[in-house]
Design a protein around this motif. Structure first.
Motif, PDB file in Angstrom:
ATOM      1  N   PHE A  48       3.423  11.700   5.820  1.00  0.00           N
ATOM      2  CA  PHE A  48       2.121  11.064   5.993  1.00  0.00           C
ATOM      3  C   PHE A  48       1.062  11.732   5.107  1.00  0.00           C
ATOM      4  O   PHE A  48       0.902  12.946   5.130  1.00  0.00           O
ATOM      5  N   ILE A  78      -7.713  12.867   9.006  1.00  0.00           N
ATOM      6  CA  ILE A  78      -6.403  12.854   9.633  1.00  0.00           C
ATOM      7  C   ILE A  78      -5.552  13.867   8.888  1.00  0.00           C
ATOM      8  O   ILE A  78      -5.418  13.787   7.674  1.00  0.00           O
ATOM      9  N   GLN A 132      -6.993   9.944   4.487  1.00  0.00           N
ATOM     10  CA  GLN A 132      -8.118   9.138   4.943  1.00  0.00           C
ATOM     11  C   GLN A 132      -8.775   9.734   6.184  1.00  0.00           C
ATOM     12  O   GLN A 132      -8.160  10.470   6.926  1.00  0.00           O
ATOM     13  N   THR A 133     -10.020   9.331   6.353  1.00  0.00           N
ATOM     14  CA  THR A 133     -10.667   9.710   7.599  1.00  0.00           C
ATOM     15  C   THR A 133     -10.347   8.657   8.646  1.00  0.00           C
ATOM     16  O   THR A 133     -10.211   7.477   8.335  1.00  0.00           O
ATOM     17  N   ASP A 134     -10.225   9.097   9.865  1.00  0.00           N
ATOM     18  CA  ASP A 134     -10.051   8.160  10.963  1.00  0.00           C
ATOM     19  C   ASP A 134     -11.369   7.413  11.148  1.00  0.00           C
ATOM     20  O   ASP A 134     -12.413   8.032  11.338  1.00  0.00           O
ATOM     21  N   GLN A 135     -11.308   6.074  11.081  1.00  0.00           N
ATOM     22  CA  GLN A 135     -12.535   5.283  11.087  1.00  0.00           C
ATOM     23  C   GLN A 135     -13.260   5.364  12.428  1.00  0.00           C
ATOM     24  O   GLN A 135     -14.451   5.090  12.506  1.00  0.00           O
ATOM     25  N   VAL A 136     -12.528   5.705  13.465  1.00  0.00           N
ATOM     26  CA  VAL A 136     -13.157   5.780  14.780  1.00  0.00           C
ATOM     27  C   VAL A 136     -13.778   7.167  14.993  1.00  0.00           C
ATOM     28  O   VAL A 136     -14.958   7.299  15.303  1.00  0.00           O
ATOM     29  N   ALA A 175       0.854  -1.187   0.000  1.00  0.00           N
ATOM     30  CA  ALA A 175       0.000   0.000   0.000  1.00  0.00           C
ATOM     31  C   ALA A 175       0.889   1.235   0.000  1.00  0.00           C
ATOM     32  O   ALA A 175       1.980   1.207   0.555  1.00  0.00           O
ATOM     33  N   ALA A 196       1.638   3.589   1.710  1.00  0.00           N
ATOM     34  CA  ALA A 196       1.453   4.069   3.084  1.00  0.00           C
ATOM     35  C   ALA A 196       2.779   4.013   3.829  1.00  0.00           C
ATOM     36  O   ALA A 196       3.772   3.563   3.291  1.00  0.00           O
ATOM     37  N   THR A 197       2.762   4.444   5.075  1.00  0.00           N
ATOM     38  CA  THR A 197       3.984   4.361   5.880  1.00  0.00           C
ATOM     39  C   THR A 197       4.179   2.926   6.362  1.00  0.00           C
ATOM     40  O   THR A 197       3.223   2.174   6.528  1.00  0.00           O
TER      41      THR A 197
END
Lengths: 277, 350
Positions: free
Chosen positions: A196, A209, A200-204, A155, A157-158
């Motif tokens: 970073f 973010i 994305q949105t933080d799912q919680v 991905a 991503a980091t």
């Protein structure tokens, strides 16, 4: 020889299948590609500037298939002839299908000697990667290559965000190869930073973010500016840049990086002549 | 490979083929697919060809065939059930079912360990639970963020279990979740209703859960395969569910830290571990597989360190070290180059 109708049908069906199988893989991304590029081009350069075919001037190298979407090494080599008086003023890297397609722009000076760049980028999908050079006379040239995205669990991503954060802003400088006065010499500059993307949105919490990346870099030797870079989230975690300088003897190279949270990281290193690294 | 748990001659397996649908000769073939590379490929091609043939001549049976393409679950230890993933890359044909997923039954309830790549796989897992027990699913554990492991979680939301993950899993899911959902579309997997489910309980270092007379010890590891690896140790049988901290036969993928992973391997197997369930590949004692994996990772690290010291760039290092992974690793070509790049990016900071 007479063939029965059904046999003839079977043969033509096979031929059709064969044609389908050997047809060049026209990827659906290509059509979108052009559309994406039309918009990006318009935003970057307006609609009236000509972009010349840069194939004689620039060479962009990237793997056909990204092995790891998070770390795709790319390099851009300039091939300006010795008789060409012009120099490359800036070089912009565009990854058409990325959420933020403009990976960054490098601004050169004559003090670079050679306007070559190598870095690592994130590639989100099958995408054309472009390098657009602006000459000091304002002319634009473009070279491009196509990179297939990696599959599986890779991905863009980091990998080890915590470690990048723990040494945030730490920098390394490597002199590569033989360094001689007034001869183009290669530098690798590395900055520890998660870069970073924050897309994305933080799912919680359902909150966005915030992104956190290196957006500005300036390199100078003994106070003279050599190279600047404005970057975005397509540059990989722990950004690494290779570029050239024309050393005028022993001196000091300074890099100053700024990130989107306003952190400023500055480091200086002595430059040594001769066999380095 | 140690115990060969999947075979049609295995009485446990045979029992399951009769007890647990789908029941067909296909499943026997699929069930063997975790064995060697060659036979896996051949059997799978064979299966695909037969499925294609059948679906073309009798389209009405395609729904039934879709169910038959579910891989079977089997009880590999007292109360521990697993669906072995195929040792293949994720494709539409194999529904991305490449990871080992399963569940552990206690006296009171059931703990699920990983749920596969899609909601549909999660549903199959839930159906497999229901086929063997009426006990509620109390815990759903994610061993790490990768899409072949925890993207079937959505199928368990109605059961309202405690979703458990490494303390860094929420961040990783937030960063990668949308991309993985996109990946499921790109691969043309049956991704209907597949969604990201965030853990409600985070493991900082270690935690213990009890499914009724059966304690499961959870351990959150430093960055290794990913930066959010979690293992599950079953105190009743001594089985360690290692997730992707252990790959058996299939080339391990470095997506966290090569240095971290090599260190973690030394601590992965305390003396009370009797068997190890890897994230990919067969159940075994773990010791030999860990040694093999460690040997590869150490040689990768040595090779990349030498390449960096010699002034090779990332691309040159990939070319130079191409033969470093032995030919016996399954999916070597998919993983090795990528591992060189990941290792390089980490080790150039040493």
């Amino acid at each position: 020889m007479k063939l029965s109708t059904s046999l003839r049908f079977a043969i033509s069906a096979w031929l059709l299948l064969l044609v389908i199988l050997v047809m060049p893989a026209g990827h659906p991304a290509l059509a979108q590609d052009n559309k994406a590029w039309t918009e990006i081009r318009s935003e970057l350069y307006g609609d009236d500037r000509t972009i010349h075919d840069g194939s004689g001037l620039l060479e962009i190298e990237a793997p056909d298939r990204a092995q790891d979407a998070a770390l795709v090494p790319i390099s851009i080599k300039s091939m300006i002839g010795p008789d060409d008086e012009r120099y490359i003023k800036s070089l912009t890297i565009v990854i058409d299908e990325n959420p933020a397609p403009v990976a960054g722009t490098f601004h050169f000076s004559r003090a670079n000697g050679i306007a070559d760049i190598a870095t690592r980028v994130r590639v989100n999908a099958y995408s054309t990667i472009r390098a657009i050079a602006e000459m000091d006379d304002g002319q634009l040239y473009m070279a491009e290559t196509f990179v297939k995205a990696s599959g599986g669990c890779a991905a863009p991503a980091t990998k080890n965000n915590a470690q990048a954060m723990a040494r945030l802003g730490d920098m390394r400088m490597r002199q590569i190869g033989e360094w001689e006065v007034d001869q183009p010499a290669e530098v690798q500059l590395m900055i520890s930073h998660p870069n970073f993307s924050g897309l994305q949105t933080d799912q919680v919490t359902q909150l966005w973010i915030p992104s956190h990346y290196v957006n500005d870099l300036a390199v100078s030797i003994d106070g003279q500016e050599i190279l600047t870079f404005e970057g975005d989230i397509s540059i990989s975690e722990n950004p690494s840049f290779n570029f050239f300088v024309m050393p005028q003897g022993e001196g000091e190279l300074t890099a100053r990086a700024t990130d989107t949270k306003g952190n400023v990281f500055e480091h200086s290193w002595p430059l040594r002549m001769g066999s380095a690294s | 490979m140690a115990t060969g748990p999947v075979s049609c001659n295995d009485p446990l397996m045979a029992a399951h083929l009769h007890r647990w649908p789908p029941i067909s000769s296909f499943d026997g073939m699929i069930g063997q697919a975790v064995r060697g590379g060659e036979s896996t490929r051949r059997q799978f091609v064979c299966r695909s060809a037969m499925l294609a043939l059948l679906s073309s001549c009798c389209p009405s049976s395609s729904a039934a065939l879709a169910r038959q393409s579910d891989l079977p679950f089997q009880e590999i230890e007292d109360g521990i059930h697993v669906r072995y993933g195929l040792q293949e890359a994720m494709t539409a044909d194999n529904h991305g079912a490449i990871a080992n997923i399963g569940f552990i039954i206690g006296d009171e309830s059931v703990a699920v360990v990983d749920t596969g790549t899609t909601y549909a796989q999660g549903e199959s897992l839930m159906a497999a639970v229901r086929h063997v027990t009426d006990k509620p699913v109390s815990h759903v554990i994610a061993t790490h963020v990768h899409l072949d492991h925890c993207f079937g979680h959505g199928a368990f939301e109605d059961a309202a279990p405690v979703f458990i993950g490494h303390h860094r899993l929420p961040g990783a899911l937030s960063e990668r979740g949308d991309f993985y959902l996109e990946q499921i579309k790109t691969l043309s997997l049956d991704g209907a209703e597949t969604r990201v489910v965030q853990p409600g309980f985070l493991v900082d270092d270690a935690a213990e859960i009890d499914v009724g007379g059966r304690k499961l010890l959870l351990k959150a590891w430093p960055a290794a395969h990913t930066d959010n690896d979690l293992t599950v140790f079953d105190t009743r049988t001594g089985l360690l569910w290692a997730g992707d901290l252990l790959f058996v036969d299939r080339i391990p993928i470095v997506d966290g830290s090569i240095n971290g992973w090599i260190d973690v391997l030394d601590e992965l197997m305390p003396g009370d571990v009797s068997q190890v369930m890897p994230g990919h590949g067969a159940l075994g004692s773990g010791r030999e597989a860990i040694e093999q994996q460690k040997a590869y990772l150490v040689s990768l690290r040595d090779g990349v360190r030498a390449a960096i010291a010699d002034g090779l760039d990332m691309t040159e290092a990939v070319a130079e070290l191409a033969d470093l992974a032995g030919p016996n690793w399954l999916l070597r070509d998919e993983g090795h180059g990528r591992n060189i790049i990941a290792a390089y990016a980490e080790l150039e900071w040493e």
